[in-house]
Each structure stands twice: as structure tokens, then as C-alpha cells.
Design a protein around this motif. Structure first.
Motif, PDB file in Angstrom:
ATOM      1  N   MET A   1       0.839  -1.208   0.000  1.00 19.82           N
ATOM      2  CA  MET A   1       0.000   0.000   0.000  1.00 19.82           C
ATOM      3  C   MET A   1       0.869   1.251   0.000  1.00 19.82           C
ATOM      4  O   MET A   1       0.652   2.197   0.748  1.00 19.82           O
ATOM      5  N   ASN A   2       1.901   1.274  -0.848  1.00 22.19           N
ATOM      6  CA  ASN A   2       2.757   2.444  -0.964  1.00 22.19           C
ATOM      7  C   ASN A   2       2.189   3.412  -1.998  1.00 22.19           C
ATOM      8  O   ASN A   2       1.611   2.997  -2.994  1.00 22.19           O
ATOM      9  N   ARG A   3       2.381   4.722  -1.775  1.00 26.52           N
ATOM     10  CA  ARG A   3       2.052   5.737  -2.766  1.00 26.52           C
ATOM     11  C   ARG A   3       3.350   6.412  -3.191  1.00 26.52           C
ATOM     12  O   ARG A   3       4.081   6.939  -2.355  1.00 26.52           O
ATOM     13  N   THR A   4       3.640   6.400  -4.486  1.00 25.41           N
ATOM     14  CA  THR A   4       4.848   7.040  -4.995  1.00 25.41           C
ATOM     15  C   THR A   4       4.600   8.526  -5.173  1.00 25.41           C
ATOM     16  O   THR A   4       3.616   8.941  -5.796  1.00 25.41           O
ATOM     17  N   ILE A   5       5.508   9.329  -4.604  1.00 28.03           N
ATOM     18  CA  ILE A   5       5.405  10.787  -4.697  1.00 28.03           C
ATOM     19  C   ILE A   5       6.735  11.317  -5.218  1.00 28.03           C
ATOM     20  O   ILE A   5       7.780  11.117  -4.602  1.00 28.03           O
ATOM     21  N   TYR A   6       6.687  11.984  -6.354  1.00 23.55           N
ATOM     22  CA  TYR A   6       7.884  12.628  -6.886  1.00 23.55           C
ATOM     23  C   TYR A   6       8.053  13.978  -6.200  1.00 23.55           C
ATOM     24  O   TYR A   6       7.064  14.679  -5.932  1.00 23.55           O
ATOM     25  N   PHE A   7       9.300  14.340  -5.871  1.00 21.72           N
ATOM     26  CA  PHE A   7       9.494  15.616  -5.189  1.00 21.72           C
ATOM     27  C   PHE A   7      10.694  16.367  -5.723  1.00 21.72           C
ATOM     28  O   PHE A   7      11.678  15.780  -6.177  1.00 21.72           O
ATOM     29  N   ILE A   8      10.580  17.695  -5.677  1.00 23.21           N
ATOM     30  CA  ILE A   8      11.652  18.616  -6.025  1.00 23.21           C
ATOM     31  C   ILE A   8      11.962  19.408  -4.762  1.00 23.21           C
ATOM     32  O   ILE A   8      11.076  20.061  -4.207  1.00 23.21           O
ATOM     33  N   GLU A   9      13.207  19.348  -4.337  1.00 26.97           N
ATOM     34  CA  GLU A   9      13.570  19.962  -3.057  1.00 26.97           C
ATOM     35  C   GLU A   9      13.363  21.464  -3.050  1.00 26.97           C
ATOM     36  O   GLU A   9      12.889  22.038  -2.064  1.00 26.97           O
ATOM     37  N   GLY A  10      13.743  22.141  -4.126  1.00 23.04           N
ATOM     38  CA  GLY A  10      13.568  23.587  -4.196  1.00 23.04           C
ATOM     39  C   GLY A  10      14.832  24.352  -3.848  1.00 23.04           C
ATOM     40  O   GLY A  10      15.830  23.787  -3.387  1.00 23.04           O
ATOM     41  N   ASP A  11      14.787  25.670  -4.057  1.00 25.70           N
ATOM     42  CA  ASP A  11      15.927  26.547  -3.823  1.00 25.70           C
ATOM     43  C   ASP A  11      15.770  27.302  -2.504  1.00 25.70           C
ATOM     44  O   ASP A  11      14.716  27.248  -1.860  1.00 25.70           O
ATOM     45  N   GLY A  12      16.796  28.041  -2.121  1.00 25.76           N
ATOM     46  CA  GLY A  12      16.710  28.859  -0.912  1.00 25.76           C
ATOM     47  C   GLY A  12      16.440  28.018   0.312  1.00 25.76           C
ATOM     48  O   GLY A  12      17.221  27.128   0.666  1.00 25.76           O
ATOM     49  N   ILE A  13      15.307  28.263   0.951  1.00 24.15           N
ATOM     50  CA  ILE A  13      14.938  27.519   2.157  1.00 24.15           C
ATOM     51  C   ILE A  13      14.355  26.149   1.844  1.00 24.15           C
ATOM     52  O   ILE A  13      13.948  25.415   2.759  1.00 24.15           O
ATOM     53  N   VAL A  29       1.437   9.223   8.326  1.00 24.51           N
ATOM     54  CA  VAL A  29       0.932   8.038   7.619  1.00 24.51           C
ATOM     55  C   VAL A  29       1.166   6.778   8.448  1.00 24.51           C
ATOM     56  O   VAL A  29       0.285   5.923   8.581  1.00 24.51           O
ATOM     57  N   ALA A  30       2.354   6.655   9.038  1.00 24.14           N
ATOM     58  CA  ALA A  30       2.674   5.477   9.845  1.00 24.14           C
ATOM     59  C   ALA A  30       1.746   5.364  11.047  1.00 24.14           C
ATOM     60  O   ALA A  30       1.262   4.275  11.382  1.00 24.14           O
ATOM     61  N   LYS A  31       1.477   6.513  11.694  1.00 23.01           N
ATOM     62  CA  LYS A  31       0.629   6.487  12.878  1.00 23.01           C
ATOM     63  C   LYS A  31      -0.829   6.207  12.524  1.00 23.01           C
ATOM     64  O   LYS A  31      -1.506   5.412  13.189  1.00 23.01           O
ATOM     65  N   ALA A  32      -1.308   6.833  11.454  1.00 21.08           N
ATOM     66  CA  ALA A  32      -2.716   6.685  11.096  1.00 21.08           C
ATOM     67  C   ALA A  32      -3.045   5.272  10.637  1.00 21.08           C
ATOM     68  O   ALA A  32      -4.143   4.766  10.883  1.00 21.08           O
ATOM     69  N   TYR A  33      -2.075   4.599   9.973  1.00 23.55           N
ATOM     70  CA  TYR A  33      -2.359   3.303   9.360  1.00 23.55           C
ATOM     71  C   TYR A  33      -1.502   2.181   9.923  1.00 23.55           C
ATOM     72  O   TYR A  33      -1.414   1.114   9.328  1.00 23.55           O
ATOM     73  N   LYS A  34      -0.857   2.478  11.055  1.00 16.96           N
ATOM     74  CA  LYS A  34      -0.107   1.456  11.808  1.00 16.96           C
ATOM     75  C   LYS A  34       0.873   0.686  10.927  1.00 16.96           C
ATOM     76  O   LYS A  34       0.995  -0.545  11.018  1.00 16.96           O
ATOM     77  N   GLY A  35       1.534   1.421  10.035  1.00 16.88           N
ATOM     78  CA  GLY A  35       2.567   0.816   9.209  1.00 16.88           C
ATOM     79  C   GLY A  35       2.065   0.090   7.979  1.00 16.88           C
ATOM     80  O   GLY A  35       2.867  -0.417   7.186  1.00 16.88           O
ATOM     81  N   GLU A  36       0.738   0.031   7.786  1.00 16.37           N
ATOM     82  CA  GLU A  36       0.200  -0.699   6.642  1.00 16.37           C
ATOM     83  C   GLU A  36       0.267   0.110   5.350  1.00 16.37           C
ATOM     84  O   GLU A  36       0.117  -0.445   4.261  1.00 16.37           O
ATOM     85  N   ARG A  37       0.489   1.419   5.471  1.00 15.68           N
ATOM     86  CA  ARG A  37       0.638   2.267   4.294  1.00 15.68           C
ATOM     87  C   ARG A  37       1.884   3.127   4.471  1.00 15.68           C
ATOM     88  O   ARG A  37       2.289   3.426   5.594  1.00 15.68           O
ATOM     89  N   SER A  38       2.458   3.535   3.366  1.00 17.72           N
ATOM     90  CA  SER A  38       3.656   4.357   3.437  1.00 17.72           C
ATOM     91  C   SER A  38       3.792   5.182   2.170  1.00 17.72           C
ATOM     92  O   SER A  38       3.109   4.931   1.171  1.00 17.72           O
ATOM     93  N   LEU A  39       4.690   6.170   2.231  1.00 17.98           N
ATOM     94  CA  LEU A  39       4.961   7.041   1.099  1.00 17.98           C
ATOM     95  C   LEU A  39       6.341   6.713   0.545  1.00 17.98           C
ATOM     96  O   LEU A  39       7.310   6.618   1.288  1.00 17.98           O
ATOM     97  N   GLU A  40       6.425   6.544  -0.754  1.00 18.54           N
ATOM     98  CA  GLU A  40       7.708   6.296  -1.410  1.00 18.54           C
ATOM     99  C   GLU A  40       8.113   7.562  -2.161  1.00 18.54           C
ATOM    100  O   GLU A  40       7.476   7.957  -3.135  1.00 18.54           O
ATOM    101  N   TRP A  41       9.179   8.223  -1.688  1.00 18.84           N
ATOM    102  CA  TRP A  41       9.612   9.504  -2.238  1.00 18.84           C
ATOM    103  C   TRP A  41      10.671   9.287  -3.316  1.00 18.84           C
ATOM    104  O   TRP A  41      11.649   8.577  -3.102  1.00 18.84           O
TER     105      TRP A  41
END
Length: 383
Positions: A1-13, A29-41
Motif C-alpha cells: 500500500m505504498n504511494r509514490t510521490i515525486y518531489f523537487i527539493e527547491g531553492d533557498g529555504i 501516515v505510519a501512525k494513522a495506518y499502523k505501518g500498513e501504508r507508506s509514502l515512497e519519495w
């Protein structure tokens, strides 16, 4: 139950708010779903980091990957004022057809506001994102391009334009306006919102902003007749759940200050949307707590609404709240509302505890200033 999320860190801060914010999203996510779901960055490159590594500010592989993605997040990206390369944000919005910029604005208890009733502010701005002056069609004063365009306007169309003027073009289409208003109306219907207000300057710019207003009413009448009615129909005793109305953009600034309860969903043009969303954020604590998302029909690209803040970059002073709340929007959109709810509650708790970053501390009497990293840790502890 992973969700893939693409990310761009950004400039400055960007690097700082990412380092403080991403652990909060993962922990929620870990707390709400007790480890059954996670985010893949999965990181993508853009901005100054991309230029250092590839020699390009916006590598083609980044655009190609995002064109096939459903979920993405980014930090702020640098755009020089009056010189240098074109806005990377605008380029991505147009290339990826991210036509709707959506910014919810609400009040967090404990933040001192310049207005009397900040708790009455609960609005969501739908801003058209690809047309208007942000389309980037402009020519500098004194250039051959500007003079040729001015000559055409004067000689062929009879327009009175100074020969040495800088010139910008403001394109607006029925397609672009209607799909933005359609998304705003659908949000109101789906979420039980009482009204959608079209904000425009159609009294002056009749064939662009005025057309936006007309096209918006057309969408309501043609596609939402069962659930949306005009103000006149409501006054006459109509009982449909959503009212569509319109306000001149300068009057709108006054109205959201004086009568915030009268406004719920705002649909507006690109430049007006930039103004009104930042002004509303100021009423409830500033851009540090203002989330946002840019959406196409396929991709939801979440990002904080603040800029790169180069004067405080690397000093652990930035507020990661906007990025974290943008992440909460992402979680809701991705079907993880329980995790998003934990984040909102944590923000309330931490602000009530008065240990906040410097931008919020300046608005909260008796507050203790903490750094960007520590603020993120406090939010994580209060999930």
C-alpha cells in the motif's frame, strides 16, 4: 500500500523545509495506518540544484517523469526579477497543463491577526494558472519586438500606445476559464460549500476578465443546473445548495476583510488569484501556514505558497508549515485523510503551545521562537 510521490527539493529555504517537513508526513501516515501504508519519495531535479548537477535548470527528464505522474510535491524555486531565465514555476504549469492553482485558507487558533475576526476566514481559492498575464507574452520597452507590435496595434487596429512602451499580452480563453470554474463548482457541490464567487475586473477589461465572468456563469447554467443557482434566484426563493455570484476584484479585497463569512469558494483569474490568496493568508497568519496545489486533469503537484526566502536560507529560521500543510492536502487527495487530520490537529496543538518559528512568534504574544528543524520535530511529537 505504498504511494509514490515525486518531489523537487527547491531553492533557498527549500532544503530546510523539506528536511523538517517530510518526516512529519511519513510519521502521520505510519501512525494513522499502523505501518500498513507508506509514502515512497522519488527525487527529481529542478532549479539551482539541477543546474549544479546537470547544467540545466529544468531537465527534460524531470518534465517527462512528471507528465506521467499522479502525485508530486516541490519546494520553492528561484526566479530572478526583471532578468535571467523565465519562471520555472510558470514553465512547469504550462508544460504540464497545471491549470488550477488551489489554495485553502483557514485560521489556526492562537495566531494574532491584523483583522478582528480571523476565525471567520475559511475559503478556498481556485486560480486559473496558465493564461492571463502569467502566460509570459511580453516585450521589453525599446526592443524591436515591442516596437513592431506597437506599430501593428497603432497602424492596423488604431490603438493609442506609446512607441517606447513595454508591452504585455493577456490571453484568456473560454476553454481555460470554463475548466477552472468547473473545478471550483464541482468542489463546492462535492464538499457542501455554500457558494462560488467569480472574482474579476470585467468592468474595465471587458473581453478578458469580463469574458471569464460570462463563461463562468455559462458553466454553472449548462453543467450544474441541478445544484447551482444565481444570487437573483436565491433572492427569489430558490433552494439549490450552491449559489454562484461574482464580485469586481478590487471590491473583493474589501469584502473578504469586512464580510468573510459571505465567501467560501473563490474562482478567479491568474493575477487576481495571486493577489487575493496572499492577502487572505495574511489575515490568518501569513504564507508560513498557506498550502497549495497546482492541478491538471491527471497530476496534482503540491507546493508551499511562499518563495525561496534567500535572506534566511541556511539559518534554520524558515517555517515548514506551508510545505507540511501542502503535504496534508496531498494525503487527503491520495485517499489518506486520517493522516491529514493528524497533521491539522498537530498544527493546532503546537501553535497553542506557543513554540513556533520566528514569523509566527511575531504574531503570538509570549511565544518562544524555535528553528525550522525544531518546529518540524514538535509537529511530529504532537501527531
Amino acid at each position: 500500500m505504498n504511494r509514490t510521490i515525486y518531489f523537487i527539493e527547491g531553492d533557498g529555504i527549500g532544503a530546510e523545509v523539506w528536511a523538517a517537513g517530510r518526516p512529519v508526513l511519513d510519521a502521520a501516515v505510519a501512525k494513522a495506518y499502523k505501518g500498513e501504508r507508506s509514502l515512497e519519495w522519488v527525487e527529481l531535479l529542478a532549479g539551482e540544484k539541477a543546474f549544479k548537477e546537470t547544467g540545466e535548470y529544468l531537465p527534460q527528464v524531470t518534465l517527462e517523469t512528471l507528465a506521467k505522474a499522479e502525485l508530486a510535491m516541490k519546494g520553492p524555486l528561484t526566479t530572478p526579477v526583471g532578468k535571467g531565465f523565465r519562471s520555472l514555476n510558470v514553465t512547469m504549469r504550462q508544460t504540464l497543463d497545471l491549470y488550477a492553482c488551489i489554495r485553502p485558507i483557514r485560521y489556526y487558533e492562537g495566531v494574532e491577526s491584523p483583522v478582528k475576526r480571523p476565525q471567520d476566514v475559511d475559503m478556498i481559492v481556485f486560480r486559473e494558472n496558465t493564461e492571463d498575464v502569467y502566460a509570459g507574452i511580453e516585450y521589453a520597452a525599446g526592443t524591436d519586438e515591442a516596437r513592431r507590435l506597437i506599430a501593428f496595434l497603432r497602424d492596423e487596429l488604431g490603438a493609442n500606445v506609446d512607441a517606447e512602451a513595454g508591452v504585455g499580452i493577456k490571453p484568456m480563453t473560454a476553454k481555460g476559464s470554463k475548466r477552472l470554474v468547473r473545478k471550483a463548482l464541482q468542489h463546492a457541490v462535492d464538499n457542501g460549500k455554500p457558494s462560488v464567487t467569480l472574482s474579476h475586473k470585467g468592468n474595465i477589461m471587458k473581453f478578458t476578465e469580463g469574458a471569464f465572468r460570462a463563461w463562468g456563469y455559462e458553466v454553472a447554467a449548462e453543467e450544474f443546473a441541478d445544484s447551482v443557482m444565481t444570487e437573483d434566484a436565491a433572492t427569489a426563493g430558490g433552494s439549490k445548495p450552491v449559489i454562484i455570484k461574482d464580485r469586481i476584484s478590487d471590491a473583493m479585497f474589501q469584502n473578504v476583510l469586512m464580510y468573510p463569512r459571505d465567501y467560501s469558494v473563490i474562482a478567479t483569474t491568474n493575477l487576481n488569484g495571486d493577489y487575493i490568496s496572499d492577502a487572505l493568508a495574511a489575515q490568518v497568519g501569513g504564507l508560513g501556514l498557506a498550502p497549495g496545489v497546482n492541478m491538471s486533469d491527471d497530476l496534482a503537484f503540491f507546493e508551499p505558497t511562499h518563495g525561496t526566502a534567500p535572506t534566511i536560507a541556511g539559518q534554520d529560521k524558515a517555517n515548514p508549515g506551508s510545505l507540511i500543510l501542502s503535504g496534508a492536502m496531498l494525503l487527503e487527495h491520495a485517499g489518506l485523510p486520517e493522516a491529514a487530520a493528524l497533521i491539522h490537529k498537530a498544527v493546532d496543538k503546537v501553535i497553542a503551545g506557543k513554540r513556533v518559528t520566528v514569523d509566527l512568534a511575531s504574531q503570538i504574544q509570549g511565544a518562544e521562537v524555535v528553528g525550522c528543524k525544531a518546529f518540524g520535530e514538535l509537529l511530529g511529537e504532537n501527531l
